[in-house]
Write a protein that holds these residues in place. Structure first.
Motif, mmCIF file in Angstrom:
data_model
loop_
_atom_site.group_PDB
_atom_site.id
_atom_site.type_symbol
_atom_site.label_atom_id
_atom_site.label_comp_id
_atom_site.label_asym_id
_atom_site.label_seq_id
_atom_site.Cartn_x
_atom_site.Cartn_y
_atom_site.Cartn_z
ATOM 1 N N MET A 43 0.823 -1.201 0.000
ATOM 2 C CA MET A 43 0.000 0.000 0.000
ATOM 3 C C MET A 43 0.870 1.268 0.000
ATOM 4 N N HIS A 44 2.075 1.147 -0.522
ATOM 5 C CA HIS A 44 2.958 2.309 -0.568
ATOM 6 C C HIS A 44 2.430 3.322 -1.578
ATOM 7 N N VAL A 45 2.112 4.503 -1.108
ATOM 8 C CA VAL A 45 1.574 5.549 -1.979
ATOM 9 C C VAL A 45 2.735 6.236 -2.686
ATOM 10 N N PRO A 46 2.706 6.320 -4.027
ATOM 11 C CA PRO A 46 3.789 6.986 -4.753
ATOM 12 C C PRO A 46 3.580 8.495 -4.819
ATOM 13 N N ASP A 47 4.584 9.198 -5.303
ATOM 14 C CA ASP A 47 4.442 10.637 -5.539
ATOM 15 C C ASP A 47 3.399 10.873 -6.625
ATOM 16 N N GLY A 48 2.602 11.926 -6.449
ATOM 17 C CA GLY A 48 1.629 12.300 -7.458
ATOM 18 C C GLY A 48 0.209 11.865 -7.183
ATOM 19 N N PHE A 49 0.005 10.917 -6.265
ATOM 20 C CA PHE A 49 -1.358 10.488 -5.929
ATOM 21 C C PHE A 49 -2.092 11.565 -5.132
ATOM 22 N N ILE A 50 -1.379 12.202 -4.207
ATOM 23 C CA ILE A 50 -1.983 13.159 -3.287
ATOM 24 C C ILE A 50 -1.372 14.535 -3.553
ATOM 25 N N ASP A 51 -2.204 15.570 -3.528
ATOM 26 C CA ASP A 51 -1.705 16.913 -3.838
ATOM 27 C C ASP A 51 -0.800 17.444 -2.727
ATOM 28 N N ALA A 52 -0.117 18.545 -3.043
ATOM 29 C CA ALA A 52 0.900 19.084 -2.131
ATOM 30 C C ALA A 52 0.348 19.508 -0.771
ATOM 31 N N PRO A 53 -0.793 20.247 -0.700
ATOM 32 C CA PRO A 53 -1.284 20.665 0.621
ATOM 33 C C PRO A 53 -1.603 19.493 1.554
ATOM 34 N N ILE A 54 -2.265 18.466 1.024
ATOM 35 C CA ILE A 54 -2.616 17.321 1.875
ATOM 36 C C ILE A 54 -1.378 16.489 2.191
ATOM 37 N N SER A 55 -0.436 16.401 1.245
ATOM 38 C CA SER A 55 0.821 15.708 1.533
ATOM 39 C C SER A 55 1.552 16.401 2.673
ATOM 40 N N ALA A 56 1.559 17.731 2.638
ATOM 41 C CA ALA A 56 2.209 18.491 3.714
ATOM 42 C C ALA A 56 1.483 18.299 5.036
ATOM 43 N N ALA A 57 0.144 18.300 4.990
ATOM 44 C CA ALA A 57 -0.642 18.127 6.214
ATOM 45 C C ALA A 57 -0.404 16.752 6.837
ATOM 46 N N THR A 58 -0.390 15.731 6.002
ATOM 47 C CA THR A 58 -0.129 14.391 6.542
ATOM 48 C C THR A 58 1.316 14.280 7.028
ATOM 49 N N GLY A 59 2.211 15.052 6.416
ATOM 50 C CA GLY A 59 3.579 15.086 6.910
ATOM 51 C C GLY A 59 3.651 15.627 8.328
#
Length: 348
Positions: A1-17
Motif C-alpha cells: 500500500m505504498h503511496v507513490p508521488d503524485g497520488f496526493i496533492d501538495a497541501p494534503i501531503s504536507a498536512a499528513t507530513g
C-alpha cells in the motif's frame, strides 16, 4: 500500500507530513516507557523482519497481490509506540534506498501504514485480551483478529485522504469499495503472518512479547486453609538474560526471507496499485526522486542475474534496517535511562 508521488496533492501531503511528524514525536516519548532490557534489543530486529516480509507479496485475487503492513505485528511484539517507530523506519528505508513509496508521500505512508494500522490493531488486541481467557492461545487469536482489521482500516484511511487530496477526479465511492474489498483479503494474509509470528515467539519466550506481559498468573497454594501467593524464585538480573538466540534466529530468518524466498513472491500488483490502475487514480503518478538509486525496485544496479540482484538487495535492506532501527531504539532507551537516573532526579 505504498503511496507513490503524485497520488496526493501538495497541501494534503504536507498536512499528513505534519501528522506523521507529530505521531513520531509522540511515539519517541512513549517508546521510552516501552523499551526495556527485553524489548530494546529486539525492536530493531522487528523492523528488519517487517522489511523482509514486506518483500513477500502473496496472491489474494485474480491479478492482485498483497504484503504485510506490519503495524499489528510490531505493536504486539514491542508495544504500540515502538511499533509506530518500527514501521516508520521501514518506510523511510524503502523510500530513500529502494524508491518504494514516494518521498513527498512519506507523510501519507507513515500516517496510513504506521500510525493507523498500529493504533487500530493494538486497540483491538487489548480489548480482546481483556475478555479472552488468560492463555497463550488467546494472545495468538487476538493477534489474528487485530491484524485482520488493521489492513482495511488503512484502506479506509487512504480513501479518506484521497477524497480530500486526490489528484484525479474519480468516483470516491468506487475507490472505497475496491480498496476495502481487496484489503479485507490482504488482511487475512496479514493476520496469518502476524498470528504465526506472535504465536512462535510466545511459545518459546512469552516474556519477550510486549502484548503478553501479565499473561502468567502467580501460583497460589493453600496454607492453613488460606490461599497465599508463592514467592517468586530468585531470578537473575534481566540484563543478564540472553536474548542472543532469539535475536540471531530472527535475523537469520529475515535474511533468508529477503535474500532467497522473496524471489518467489507474487509479481502481481499489490492492492493499491491494482485499484489505482483500474480506477484511474494513478493518472498523475510522478517518477520517484530516487528512481536511479543503485537499489531501486529491490534490485542491485548492474547485477544482471535477477535472482542474485533481488537477493542482494533484500540482504542489504535487512542489514541497513536492523542497524538503523537498533540505533534509534538504543538511543531512545539510553534517553529513558538518563531521565530516570539518580543524577537527573537529584536537586541542584
Amino acid at each position: 500500500m505504498h503511496v507513490p508521488d503524485g497520488f496526493i496533492d501538495a497541501p494534503i501531503s504536507a498536512a499528513t507530513g505534519v501528522v506523521a511528524a507529530a505521531a513520531v514525536a509522540v511515539s519517541l516519548r512513549g517508546a521510552r516507557r516501552e523499551l526495556d532490557e527485553r524489548t530494546a534489543p529486539l525492536a530493531g530486529l522487528v523492523a528488519a523482519f517487517i522489511f523482509a516480509v514486506q518483500m513477500l507479496n502473496f496472491p489474494v485475487a485474480a491479478g492482485t497481490s498483497g504484503h504485510l503492513l506490519g503495524g499489528a505485528l510490531a505493536a504486539i511484539l514491542v508495544g504500540p509506540y515502538t511499533g509506530v517507530l518500527c514501521v516508520s523506519v521501514v518506510l523511510l528505508m524503502q523510500g530513500i534506498l529502494f524508491a518504494d513509496g514516494g518521498l513527498t508521500a512519506l507523510g501519507v505512508n507513515i500516517t496510513d501504514m504506521a500510525v493507523v494500522t498500529t493504533v487500530v490493531a493494538y486497540a483491538v488486541f487489548r480489548g480482546l485480551v481483556k475478555v479472552l481467557p488468560r492463555r497463550r492461545s488467546s494472545i495468538t487469536a487476538a493477534s489474528f483478529v487485530a491484524a485482520v482489521l488493521s489492513v482495511p482500516a488503512a484502506a479506509v484511511a487512504f480513501t479518506l485522504i484521497y477524497a480530500v487530496g486526490g489528484t484525479t477526479d474519480v468516483a470516491i465511492g468506487k475507490v472505497a469499495t475496491a480498496m476495502i474489498g481487496v484489503h479485507v483479503l490482504i488482511g487475512i494474509g496479514e493476520a496469518a503472518i502476524t498470528a504465526l509470528t506472535v504465536g512462535a515467539v510466545v511459545a518459546v519466550r512469552p516474556d519477550l512479547v510486549y502484548g503478553a506481559r501479565g499473561l502468567q498468573q502467580k501460583l497460589r497454594l493453600r496454607v492453613d486453609g488460606q490461599l497465599v501467593d508463592v514467592p517468586d524464585a530468585e531470578k537473575a538480573p534481566v540484563a543478564a538474560r540472553s536474548h542472543r538466540r532469539v535475536w540471531i534466529a530472527g535475523l537469520v530468518t529475515s535474511l533468508v526471507l529477503a535474500g532467497f524466498v522473496s524471489f518467489y513472491a507474487s509479481a502481481n500488483p499489490d492492492g493499491l496499485e491494482k485499484v489505482a490502475a483500474d480506477k484511474g487514480i494513478d493518472a498523475k503518478t510522478e517518477e520517484h526522486a530516487t528512481a536511479d538509486s543503485p537499489l531501486a525496485d529491490y534490485g542491485v544496479k548492474d547485477v544482471e542475474n535477477a535472482r542474485l540482484s533481488g537477493g542482494l538487495a533484500g540482504v542489504i535492506g535487512v542489514g541497513v534496517t536492523v542497524v538503523a532501527g537498533t540505533g534509534v531504539f538504543w538511543a531512545v532507551r539510553r534517553r529513558r535511562t538518563a531521565d530516570v537516573s539518580p543524577a537527573s532526579t537529584s536537586s541542584v
